[in-house]
Design an enzyme around this catalytic site. Structure first.
Site, short mmCIF file in Angstrom:
data_model
loop_
_atom_site.label_atom_id
_atom_site.label_comp_id
_atom_site.label_asym_id
_atom_site.label_seq_id
_atom_site.Cartn_x
_atom_site.Cartn_y
_atom_site.Cartn_z
N GLY A 152 0.81 -1.21 0.00
CA GLY A 152 0.00 0.00 0.00
C GLY A 152 0.84 1.26 0.00
CG ASP A 177 5.09 -3.13 -10.55
OD1 ASP A 177 4.85 -3.64 -9.44
OD2 ASP A 177 4.28 -3.16 -11.49
N GLY A 178 5.54 -1.50 -7.73
CA GLY A 178 4.87 -0.54 -6.85
C GLY A 178 5.85 0.18 -5.96
CB THR A 205 8.83 -9.22 -9.24
OG1 THR A 205 7.74 -10.02 -9.71
CG2 THR A 205 9.86 -9.11 -10.35
CG ASP A 207 4.52 -13.02 -10.16
OD1 ASP A 207 4.64 -14.09 -9.53
OD2 ASP A 207 3.54 -12.25 -10.05
CG MET A 250 2.98 -17.21 -6.44
SD MET A 250 4.12 -16.38 -5.33
CE MET A 250 3.16 -16.39 -3.83
#
Length: 445
Positions: A152, A177-178, A205, A207, A250
């Site tokens: 968040g 990336d966030g 990440t 992923d 994932m």
């Protein structure tokens, strides 16, 4: 229509600096790099842009130690924060940064910010910890992150207020990336105040979906653990007549783990990824193809990335704390559709579902990822001490380079389903009639 090609510079790879580095580096027995030293990368191989067809080379600044530092190491205070979901290797990166800063640069203090960016905000009440060489000596033996994490957005104004209060000169941000978007906002706030704080990102990440990062740390470990789940599904499927093993892996928007694990074992008969849609019904649908597989071999293994088949669901509009769309539970839908289909056809099946997601992301890094994380941490410290900011350290086609933050947040990396790699995945699975449909799609250009 033929793709466009160009030999012009496609992207800006300049790295911001806080000022001229004037202090001789304390490093000994070291080959120093100059900022003008660049490495050439073929962007077509990275498939960063659909308009790139021919080989186009772009220069990137090499990562490594510089002969002069911007910060005086003896007076520098650093901080580390980890954000987002867990990933194998987080503790290894933390450990590498601390040991490099402490032993090589003799930095007197490295702080650990607890529970992600929340750790900067007073209202959450999270402690700040001192990361000494002794405290991080053995953390690489454990999964997760010793600093904790959170998701968040947080106010960059409050974050920079905290950096100033703690007199921090360098902040290492480890996240996806966030997190890198948050880093960009923090850099902007720092620049608006005209203060000298370096922000260095280490892209994370599980992923493997961050642009300009050829392979993210933790990915090798994730594939290792995923293959164990697939092996179990295969054993379950061959143990009964018409056994079906379904494994969820994932991959919200990118199916790299599913594809790589499929190639590793060659026991997978159907692999479903977000980049390629599929149908349940019809001659080329999953259900009919699965039935033919069972008729031929009496068992089947399906690997499904969590973001696959979202077109089969109704999007609710919900988003998670990181701003990502909440995915529908595709494997529950697949399970229901398979059971209903074979009930209607009168064929008795046994379906076993395995979801190893949280086991995969919380295990310690394997040997390859440990080495990789060590290099990332070291290069991050070299960049920070040289006064660089607004950048991430990346391994791009086996070369360690500095990337501007803008590059890694432009878009998420995805499997190219028209590539030799994806063709190898399809050949490995031999996806029956489903494969024919996919091959037809691959040829339509």
């Amino acid at each position: 229509m033929a793709r466009k090609t160009s030999h012009k510079e496609l992207i800006n790879t300049d790295i911001p600096v806080l000022g001229k580095a004037k202090i001789p580096s304390p490093l000994k027995r070291c080959v120093f790099l100059d900022d003008q030293e660049r490495t050439l990368v073929n962007l077509a191989e990275e498939e960063m842009d659909s308009s790139i067809d021919n080989s186009i080379y772009q220069e990137f600044e090499k990562a490594g130690p510089r002969a002069f530092t911007y910060f005086d190491p003896s007076k520098t205070k650093c901080a580390i924060v980890t954000c987002g979901g867990l990933c194998p290797g987080l503790n290894d990166v933390i450990r590498s940064i601390v040991l490099e800063a402490y032993y090589l640069y003799k930095v007197p203090s490295v702080l650990g910010i607890k529970f992600g960016l929340q750790g900067f905000i007073p209202k959450y009440g999270h402690d700040v910890v001192e990361l000494t060489a002794e405290k991080v000596a053995n953390i690489h033996q454990f999964g997760g992150t010793v600093l904790g994490s959170s998701r968040g957005p947080q106010d960059p104004v409050e974050i920079v207020d905290a950096l100033e209060r703690m007199n921090i000169s360098v902040l290492f941000m480890i996240g996806g990336d966030g997190t890198m978007r948050a880093a960009k906002n923090i850099v902007a706030e720092i620049e608006s105040r005209k203060i000298k704080i370096s922000i260095i990102g280490v892209p994370k990440t599980i992923d493997n979906d961050i642009s300009f990062v050829t392979k993210s740390f933790g990915f090798d470990t994730a594939v290792d653990k995923a293959t164990e789940a697939i092996q179990s599904a295969h054993v379950e499927s061959v143990g009964v007549v018409n056994g079906i093993g379904l494994v969820k892996l994932m991959g919200r928007e990118s199916g790299f783990i599913a594809a790589q694990a499929t190639l590793a074992l060659k026991d997978v008969n159907f692999v479903l990824v977000p980049e390629h849609s599929f149908e349940f019904d019809g001659e080329y649908g999953l259900l009919r193809s699965l039935e033919k597989r069972l008729d031929d071999r009496q068992h089947a293994v399906i690997v499904c990335a969590e973001g696959a088949g979202q077109e089969q669901c109704e999007y609710t509009g919900e988003k998670d704390p990181s701003g990502n769309p909440v995915l529908c539970d595709i494997c529950t839908l697949i399970t229901r559709r398979i059971k209903d289909y074979f009930k209607d056809t009168g064929k008795e099946i046994t379906l076993k579902f395995i979801d190893p997601s949280y086991i995969i992301r919380s295990v310690p890094a394997n040997a390859n990822d440990c080495v990789y994380c060590g290099f990332l941490g070291q290069h991050a410290v070299h960049a920070a001490m040289a006064g660089k900011t607004g950048m991430v350290v990346s391994r791009l086609q086996a070369r360690y380079v500095h990337l501007p933050l803008d590059l890694v947040i432009t878009k998420r990396k995805k499997l190219n389903i028209r590539s030799d790699y994806w063709r190898a995945v399809l050949e490995s699975t031999g996806q029956g009639h489903l494969r024919n449909d996919m091959e037809k799609d691959l040829c339509d250009n």
